[in-house]
Write an enzyme that holds these catalytic residues in place. Structure first.
Site, PDB file in Angstrom:
ATOM      1  CG  HIS A 103       6.373  -4.534  -0.848  1.00 16.01           C
ATOM      2  ND1 HIS A 103       6.336  -3.169  -0.687  1.00 16.01           N
ATOM      3  CD2 HIS A 103       5.531  -5.048   0.080  1.00 16.01           C
ATOM      4  CE1 HIS A 103       5.513  -2.873   0.317  1.00 16.01           C
ATOM      5  NE2 HIS A 103       5.004  -3.996   0.778  1.00 16.01           N
ATOM      6  CD  GLU A 120       4.679  -6.317   3.874  1.00 18.37           C
ATOM      7  OE1 GLU A 120       5.021  -5.467   4.712  1.00 18.37           O
ATOM      8  OE2 GLU A 120       4.081  -6.032   2.818  1.00 18.37           O
ATOM      9  CG  HIS A 178       0.159  -6.048   0.394  1.00 19.48           C
ATOM     10  ND1 HIS A 178       1.199  -6.263  -0.484  1.00 19.48           N
ATOM     11  CD2 HIS A 178       0.635  -5.147   1.300  1.00 19.48           C
ATOM     12  CE1 HIS A 178       2.244  -5.540  -0.121  1.00 19.48           C
ATOM     13  NE2 HIS A 178       1.928  -4.849   0.959  1.00 19.48           N
ATOM     14  NE  ARG A 198       1.249   5.582  -2.097  1.00 17.28           N
ATOM     15  CZ  ARG A 198       2.288   6.414  -2.092  1.00 17.28           C
ATOM     16  NH1 ARG A 198       2.572   7.147  -3.152  1.00 17.28           N
ATOM     17  NH2 ARG A 198       3.047   6.513  -1.018  1.00 17.28           N
TER      18      ARG A 198
END
Length: 322
Positions: A103, A120, A178, A198
Site C-alpha cells: 500500500h 494496518e 505482504h 497488487r
C-alpha cells in the site's frame, strides 16, 4: 445527547479467495460461499457503515459525524482528519492465498489518488496448521532485482514467510510487501483507505476468466526494498487491564482479556474508542447506554464518553483509539 455505544451492520465483501468462516466462526449471515471480508466500521465512500442499534438505527456513520463531529470523533481527531472517519475495521477470512501486495504511504496516496495511505495491523483469530503470512523480503534487495523477479516469475523466492497461530499480531506499515495466506482468520485495523497495489496473483483468473489487474508500475516507487524485522507485535496479556499493542500515528491498539467487570476513565482521551470482540461476549456501557456484543462484533464509543464499563465472565477485546 444520547451517544450510546454504536453497533453497525456489517458490510460483506465477496472475494476470489474468500470462504464461509465469517459465518461459521463469527456468526455473519452470508449469501455466498466466497465472503472474504466483513467491513465492521467504515467511512469509505460507497461503503459507509449504518448504525444497527438504538435511536440512531439506520443512520450512516457520515451523518452521525456531521451531526456530532467533535462529540463522536474528539477535538484533536477532528482537527487532524476533518469529518472523514480515519479508521477502517474489518474481519478477513482467507480460505485461499491473497494476492501479494503493498500500500502507498500518505504522501504518495495523496499525490496519486487524493487518499490516505494505508498502514494496518492484523490480529490472528484463527489459523490452520502451517498457515503462513508473507511480510517483507527475507533480505535487502534492489529495485532492479525486484523488477527482474516480476519478469522471471520468481518474486516468491525473495519473500519472507511467517508461520502464525491464534493470538499473533502483526504491524504492516505502508510500503511493506505482504499477503495473507490460506487458512487464516484475521481482525484488521487500518487507515481509511482502499488503495492496494497488487504485484503478484499466482496467475489466477476471476469469475469471468480474466487475470486480475496488477499494479507493477505503481508499486516500484511505493515499495520498501529493505529487510525490516519490525512487523511482529509483542504485547502483554495481563488479565483485566489494557495491554498496549501498537502505537502509531494512525491508531493505537490495546489487548484486553476479561474475566470480571472493569471500568476505564476515558474523560481525557479526546478520541473515540472502538472495541472489537475477538472471543467470548462482553457488555459495553457508557453513561448514555449499553450493548452486549459477542465474538466477531464491533462497537464504537463516542469521544464525549467519560467512562466505559466492560462486563464479562470471559472475553477478549481489541481496543482502538487515535
Amino acid at each position: 445527547m444520547n451517544l450510546y455505544p454504536f453497533k453497525f451492520y456489517p458490510i460483506l465483501k465477496e472475494r476470489l479467495w474468500g470462504g464461509t468462516n465469517l459465518g461459521t466462526l463469527l456468526g455473519k449471515e452470508l449469501e455466498s460461499d466466497l465472503i472474504g471480508e466483513s467491513w465492521e466500521l467504515s467511512g469509505v465512500a460507497g461503503d459507509v457503515s449504518i448504525v444497527a442499534n438504538g435511536s440512531f438505527k439506520g443512520t450512516t456513520l457520515t451523518d452521525l459525524i456531521n451531526k456530532f463531529p467533535e462529540e463522536i470523533l474528539g477535538k484533536s481527531v477532528l482537527e487532524r482528519f476533518g469529518k472523514e472517519f480515519p479508521i477502517l475495521i474489518k474481519f478477513i477470512d482467507a480460505q485461499k492465498d491473497l494476492s501479494i501486495q503493498l500500500h502507498p504511504d500518505d504522501e504518495l496516496a495523496r499525490k496519486r489518488h487524493n487518499s490516505f495511505g494505508k498502514t494496518e495491523m492484523w490480529y490472528i483469530m484463527d489459523a490452520e496448521n502451517d498457515a503462513e503470512l508473507i511480510i517483507g523480503f527475507k533480505e535487502d534487495i534492489s529495485k532492479e532485482t525486484y523488477i527482474e523477479s516480476l519478469k522471471n516469475d520468481t518474486l516468491t523466492d525473495l519473500l519472507n514467510y511467517e508461520n502464525v497461530s491464534e493470538g499473533d499480531a502483526y504491524f504492516i506499515n505502508a510500503g511493506k510487501i505482504h499477503a495473507i495466506g490460506a487458512g487464516i482468520l484475521i481482525a484488521e485495523i487500518q487507515q481509511t483507505s482502499d488503495q492496494t497495489y497488487r504485484v503478484y496473483d499466482y496467475n489466477r483468473k476471476d469469475a469471468q476468466g480474466n487475470l486480475r489487474e496488477l499494479h507493477t508500475e505503481l508499486s516500484v516507487d511505493a515499495i520498501s526494498y529493505d529487510r525490516q524485522d519490525d512487523f511482529k507485535v509483542i504485547y502483554g496479556k495481563e488479565t483485566n487491564v489494557s495491554n498496549p499493542m501498537v502505537n502509531c500515528p494512525y491508531f493505537k491498539t490495546n489487548f484486553i482479556s476479561l474475566n470480571k467487570n472493569i471500568q476505564f476513565d476515558v474523560s481525557n482521551q479526546d478520541s473515540f474508542t472502538i472495541y472489537m470482540c475477538i472471543d467470548g461476549e462482553v457488555l459495553i456501557e457508557n453513561e448514555f447506554g449499553s450493548i452486549l456484543i459477542k465474538k466477531g462484533e464491533t462497537v464504537l464509543v463516542s469521544a464525549i464518553t467519560s467512562h466505559v464499563l466492560l462486563s464479562a465472565e470471559q472475553a477478549k477485546l481489541l481496543e482502538i483509539t487515535i
